[in-house]
Design a protein around this motif. Structure first.
Motif, PDB file in Angstrom:
ATOM      1  N   ASP A 108       0.843  -1.196   0.000  1.00 37.10           N
ATOM      2  CA  ASP A 108       0.000   0.000   0.000  1.00 37.10           C
ATOM      3  C   ASP A 108       0.878   1.245   0.000  1.00 37.10           C
ATOM      4  OD1 ASP A 108      -2.186   1.646   0.018  1.00 37.10           O
ATOM      5  OD2 ASP A 108      -2.662   1.356   2.138  1.00 37.10           O
ATOM      6  N   ARG A 109       1.791   1.316  -0.956  1.00 37.21           N
ATOM      7  CA  ARG A 109       2.661   2.477  -1.158  1.00 37.21           C
ATOM      8  C   ARG A 109       3.370   2.894   0.137  1.00 37.21           C
ATOM      9  NH1 ARG A 109      -1.547   6.513  -3.815  1.00 37.21           N
ATOM     10  NH2 ARG A 109      -2.814   5.539  -2.208  1.00 37.21           N
ATOM     11  N   ALA A 110       3.778   1.898   0.908  1.00 38.07           N
ATOM     12  CA  ALA A 110       4.529   2.114   2.146  1.00 38.07           C
ATOM     13  C   ALA A 110       3.778   2.957   3.162  1.00 38.07           C
ATOM     14  CB  ALA A 110       5.892   2.735   1.850  1.00 38.07           C
ATOM     15  N   LYS A 111       2.439   2.925   3.103  1.00 39.73           N
ATOM     16  CA  LYS A 111       1.639   3.649   4.077  1.00 39.73           C
ATOM     17  C   LYS A 111       1.708   2.930   5.426  1.00 39.73           C
ATOM     18  CE  LYS A 111      -0.043   6.800   1.281  1.00 39.73           C
ATOM     19  NZ  LYS A 111       0.224   8.250   1.446  1.00 39.73           N
ATOM     20  N   THR A 112       1.842   3.698   6.486  1.00 37.72           N
ATOM     21  CA  THR A 112       1.890   3.116   7.826  1.00 37.72           C
ATOM     22  C   THR A 112       0.510   2.600   8.211  1.00 37.72           C
ATOM     23  OG1 THR A 112       3.658   4.602   8.484  1.00 37.72           O
ATOM     24  CG2 THR A 112       2.416   3.557  10.248  1.00 37.72           C
ATOM     25  N   GLY A 113       0.491   1.408   8.769  1.00 41.82           N
ATOM     26  CA  GLY A 113      -0.780   0.832   9.174  1.00 41.82           C
ATOM     27  C   GLY A 113      -0.596  -0.471   9.906  1.00 41.82           C
ATOM     28  N   SER A 114      -1.677  -1.217  10.033  1.00 44.54           N
ATOM     29  CA  SER A 114      -1.692  -2.490  10.734  1.00 44.54           C
ATOM     30  C   SER A 114      -2.343  -3.540   9.842  1.00 44.54           C
ATOM     31  CB  SER A 114      -2.442  -2.376  12.063  1.00 44.54           C
ATOM     32  OG  SER A 114      -1.855  -1.414  12.902  1.00 44.54           O
ATOM     33  N   ARG A 115      -2.214  -4.793  10.246  1.00 45.54           N
ATOM     34  CA  ARG A 115      -2.864  -5.893   9.533  1.00 45.54           C
ATOM     35  C   ARG A 115      -3.768  -6.648  10.484  1.00 45.54           C
ATOM     36  NH1 ARG A 115      -1.071  -6.388   4.496  1.00 45.54           N
ATOM     37  NH2 ARG A 115      -2.334  -8.252   4.159  1.00 45.54           N
ATOM     38  N   HIS A 116      -4.981  -6.934  10.004  1.00 45.32           N
ATOM     39  CA  HIS A 116      -5.894  -7.826  10.705  1.00 45.32           C
ATOM     40  C   HIS A 116      -5.707  -9.228  10.127  1.00 45.32           C
ATOM     41  CE1 HIS A 116      -8.695  -4.126  11.327  1.00 45.32           C
ATOM     42  NE2 HIS A 116      -7.793  -4.216  12.286  1.00 45.32           N
ATOM     43  N   HIS A 117      -5.366 -10.177  10.970  1.00 50.77           N
ATOM     44  CA  HIS A 117      -5.235 -11.574  10.553  1.00 50.77           C
ATOM     45  C   HIS A 117      -6.424 -12.338  11.129  1.00 50.77           C
ATOM     46  CE1 HIS A 117      -0.988 -10.868   9.363  1.00 50.77           C
ATOM     47  NE2 HIS A 117      -1.022 -10.028  10.374  1.00 50.77           N
ATOM     48  N   VAL A 118      -7.170 -13.031  10.258  1.00 49.27           N
ATOM     49  CA  VAL A 118      -8.436 -13.638  10.661  1.00 49.27           C
ATOM     50  C   VAL A 118      -8.436 -15.106  10.265  1.00 49.27           C
ATOM     51  CG1 VAL A 118     -10.951 -13.499  10.506  1.00 49.27           C
ATOM     52  CG2 VAL A 118      -9.576 -11.426  10.243  1.00 49.27           C
ATOM     53  N   ILE A 119      -8.974 -15.958  11.145  1.00 51.03           N
ATOM     54  CA  ILE A 119      -9.220 -17.364  10.823  1.00 51.03           C
ATOM     55  C   ILE A 119     -10.698 -17.639  11.049  1.00 51.03           C
ATOM     56  CG2 ILE A 119      -8.511 -18.068  13.168  1.00 51.03           C
ATOM     57  CD1 ILE A 119      -7.579 -20.736  11.885  1.00 51.03           C
ATOM     58  N   ARG A 174       4.376  -6.794   8.480  1.00 48.73           N
ATOM     59  CA  ARG A 174       4.586  -8.202   8.796  1.00 48.73           C
ATOM     60  C   ARG A 174       4.040  -9.080   7.682  1.00 48.73           C
ATOM     61  NH1 ARG A 174       5.754  -9.318  14.073  1.00 48.73           N
ATOM     62  NH2 ARG A 174       6.331 -11.345  13.196  1.00 48.73           N
ATOM     63  N   ASN A 175       4.825 -10.083   7.301  1.00 47.47           N
ATOM     64  CA  ASN A 175       4.406 -11.030   6.269  1.00 47.47           C
ATOM     65  C   ASN A 175       3.322 -11.950   6.819  1.00 47.47           C
ATOM     66  OD1 ASN A 175       4.424 -13.421   4.466  1.00 47.47           O
ATOM     67  ND2 ASN A 175       6.100 -12.325   3.490  1.00 47.47           N
ATOM     68  N   ASP A 176       2.328 -12.251   5.974  1.00 42.13           N
ATOM     69  CA  ASP A 176       1.215 -13.088   6.417  1.00 42.13           C
ATOM     70  C   ASP A 176       1.680 -14.427   6.970  1.00 42.13           C
ATOM     71  OD1 ASP A 176      -0.589 -11.167   5.742  1.00 42.13           O
ATOM     72  OD2 ASP A 176      -1.187 -12.060   3.839  1.00 42.13           O
ATOM     73  N   VAL A 177       2.646 -15.040   6.315  1.00 42.18           N
ATOM     74  CA  VAL A 177       3.027 -16.405   6.691  1.00 42.18           C
ATOM     75  C   VAL A 177       3.617 -16.466   8.088  1.00 42.18           C
ATOM     76  CG1 VAL A 177       5.396 -16.360   5.773  1.00 42.18           C
ATOM     77  CG2 VAL A 177       4.085 -18.514   5.766  1.00 42.18           C
ATOM     78  N   THR A 178       4.214 -15.376   8.559  1.00 44.16           N
ATOM     79  CA  THR A 178       4.781 -15.380   9.910  1.00 44.16           C
ATOM     80  C   THR A 178       3.703 -15.467  10.979  1.00 44.16           C
ATOM     81  OG1 THR A 178       4.768 -12.957  10.086  1.00 44.16           O
ATOM     82  CG2 THR A 178       6.723 -13.975   9.112  1.00 44.16           C
ATOM     83  N   GLN A 179       2.479 -15.148  10.603  1.00 42.71           N
ATOM     84  CA  GLN A 179       1.375 -15.163  11.567  1.00 42.71           C
ATOM     85  C   GLN A 179       0.488 -16.389  11.434  1.00 42.71           C
ATOM     86  OE1 GLN A 179       1.450 -12.766  13.941  1.00 42.71           O
ATOM     87  NE2 GLN A 179       3.343 -12.299  12.827  1.00 42.71           N
ATOM     88  N   LEU A 180       0.862 -17.325  10.574  1.00 42.06           N
ATOM     89  CA  LEU A 180       0.009 -18.495  10.346  1.00 42.06           C
ATOM     90  C   LEU A 180      -0.129 -19.342  11.610  1.00 42.06           C
ATOM     91  CD1 LEU A 180      -1.657 -20.248   8.478  1.00 42.06           C
ATOM     92  CD2 LEU A 180       0.460 -21.322   7.671  1.00 42.06           C
ATOM     93  N   ILE A 181       0.975 -19.736  12.200  1.00 43.74           N
ATOM     94  CA  ILE A 181       0.918 -20.574  13.402  1.00 43.74           C
ATOM     95  C   ILE A 181       0.339 -19.803  14.591  1.00 43.74           C
ATOM     96  CG2 ILE A 181       2.255 -21.999  14.978  1.00 43.74           C
ATOM     97  CD1 ILE A 181       1.921 -23.115  12.131  1.00 43.74           C
ATOM     98  N   PRO A 182       0.781 -18.550  14.859  1.00 44.38           N
ATOM     99  CA  PRO A 182       0.134 -17.808  15.960  1.00 44.38           C
ATOM    100  C   PRO A 182      -1.376 -17.662  15.783  1.00 44.38           C
ATOM    101  CG  PRO A 182       2.172 -16.728  15.326  1.00 44.38           C
ATOM    102  CD  PRO A 182       1.934 -17.804  14.312  1.00 44.38           C
ATOM    103  N   LEU A 183      -1.829 -17.530  14.543  1.00 53.38           N
ATOM    104  CA  LEU A 183      -3.260 -17.383  14.309  1.00 53.38           C
ATOM    105  C   LEU A 183      -3.990 -18.683  14.630  1.00 53.38           C
ATOM    106  CD1 LEU A 183      -5.416 -15.410  13.367  1.00 53.38           C
ATOM    107  CD2 LEU A 183      -4.976 -16.128  11.011  1.00 53.38           C
ATOM    108  N   ILE A 184      -3.423 -19.810  14.230  1.00 50.74           N
ATOM    109  CA  ILE A 184      -4.036 -21.103  14.565  1.00 50.74           C
ATOM    110  C   ILE A 184      -4.063 -21.297  16.071  1.00 50.74           C
ATOM    111  CG2 ILE A 184      -3.781 -23.604  14.352  1.00 50.74           C
ATOM    112  CD1 ILE A 184      -2.517 -23.123  11.598  1.00 50.74           C
ATOM    113  N   GLN A 185      -2.976 -20.923  16.727  1.00 49.83           N
ATOM    114  CA  GLN A 185      -2.903 -21.084  18.185  1.00 49.83           C
ATOM    115  C   GLN A 185      -3.825 -20.131  18.915  1.00 49.83           C
ATOM    116  OE1 GLN A 185       1.327 -20.526  18.682  1.00 49.83           O
ATOM    117  NE2 GLN A 185       1.775 -22.716  18.457  1.00 49.83           N
TER     118      GLN A 185
END
Length: 284
Positions: free
Chosen positions: A140-151, A168-179
């Motif tokens: 997003d053109r290096a705009k500062t923000g956050s990511r919502h990760h949803v399962i 943050r890359n999505d894949v780094t949050q895969l296991i924390p999201l499952i947990q």
């Protein structure tokens, strides 16, 4: 707020009014506050009114200081403090777990498969000052923000939501999201905690993380990196996109307003609980 109970029972046109059924689930979760007799201070606003003020801000996205006093929900700062305190006491997370258990009892929760996804939300001026869980988005053109990760489950019911920086890359949050998926009660037998299969797009397509998902006894069905569009997984993955859209229907979650990440996380968890409540009402 004369006649509020009747309005809350009726009121579909004002979704921030807490209906009786929802309040019956929230009230037992609230921490007990001891009354001060020596220095009582200003009279504490009733707990029944405060969730309406919190939901009003969640739905409309207005600043706390602009919460209309004529609605009778208390001041914006009072509602903010109650949101903070109840979040610290685990009220919103326990509410989500309670509603998930009721959905399971109603046979509306399906763990045959789950899907994960994320969405970037821009940080507005206050959060740009350096709030935690913010970062420059590479998409997003290096705009500062956050990511919502949803399962979500097979029908798009949100099981958990987490918050990270936009970098943050999505894949780094895969296991924390499952947990982050809580153990779900509701029927005889073992607690539900892990779906059988997990669907994800190419952003999660790393073999290392596929192996970690398998070690959790979940079958990963993740699109391969480097392949073109049209993997066919969209027939199962669309439910997570729909859940993200429902979360962002709450105006307060469309952007990152808060400097404090715990307050934004509280709003996100409460948003998931409201989505579950809407689903549950269809079976009542």
């Amino acid at each position: 707020m004369q006649g509020a109970g009747a309005a809350e029972t009726r009121g579909g046109s004002k979704p921030w009014l807490v209906q009786d059924g929802l309040w019956e689930r929230i009230e037992p979760l609230l921490p007990v506050v001891e009354r001060r007799f020596r220095y009582p201070g200003r009279r504490r606003i009733g707990d029944r009114r405060v969730p309406c003020g919190i939901l009003f801000v969640l739905y409309t996205g207005i600043p706390w200081r602009h919460l209309p006093q004529e609605l009778g929900f208390g001041s914006g700062m009072s509602c903010w403090r109650r949101l903070r305190d109840w979040n610290d006491a685990g009220v919103w997370q326990r509410l989500l777990e309670l509603l998930l258990a009721e959905l399971r009892s109603a046979r509306m929760l399906h763990f045959s498969r789950a899907a994960v996804g994320s969405s970037h939300v821009r940080a507005l001026i206050r959060a740009l000052k350096g709030g935690p869980a913010t970062g420059r988005s590479p998409v997003d053109r290096a705009k500062t923000g956050s990511r919502h990760h949803v399962i979500v489950d097979a029908h798009g019911i949100p099981l958990a939501v987490t918050l990270t920086g936009g970098n943050r890359n999505d894949v780094t949050q895969l296991i924390p999201l499952i947990q982050a998926v809580p153990p779900i009660h509701g029927r005889c037998g073992q607690l539900l905690r892990r779906p059988r299969r997990l669907y994800a797009d190419r952003g999660y397509g790393h073999d290392v993380h596929r192996g970690r998902v398998r070690r959790l006894e979940i079958t990963p069905i993740i699109a391969r990196r480097g392949t073109g569009h049209g993997s066919g997984l969209g027939i199962h993955r669309w439910v997570v996109e729909g859940a993200v859209a429902l979360l962002h229907w709450f105006r307060r979650l469309r952007s990152r307003w808060e400097i404090r990440d715990d307050i934004h996380q509280a709003f996100a968890t409460l948003g998931c609980a409201i989505i579950c409540w809407r689903r549950l009402k269809t079976s009542l």
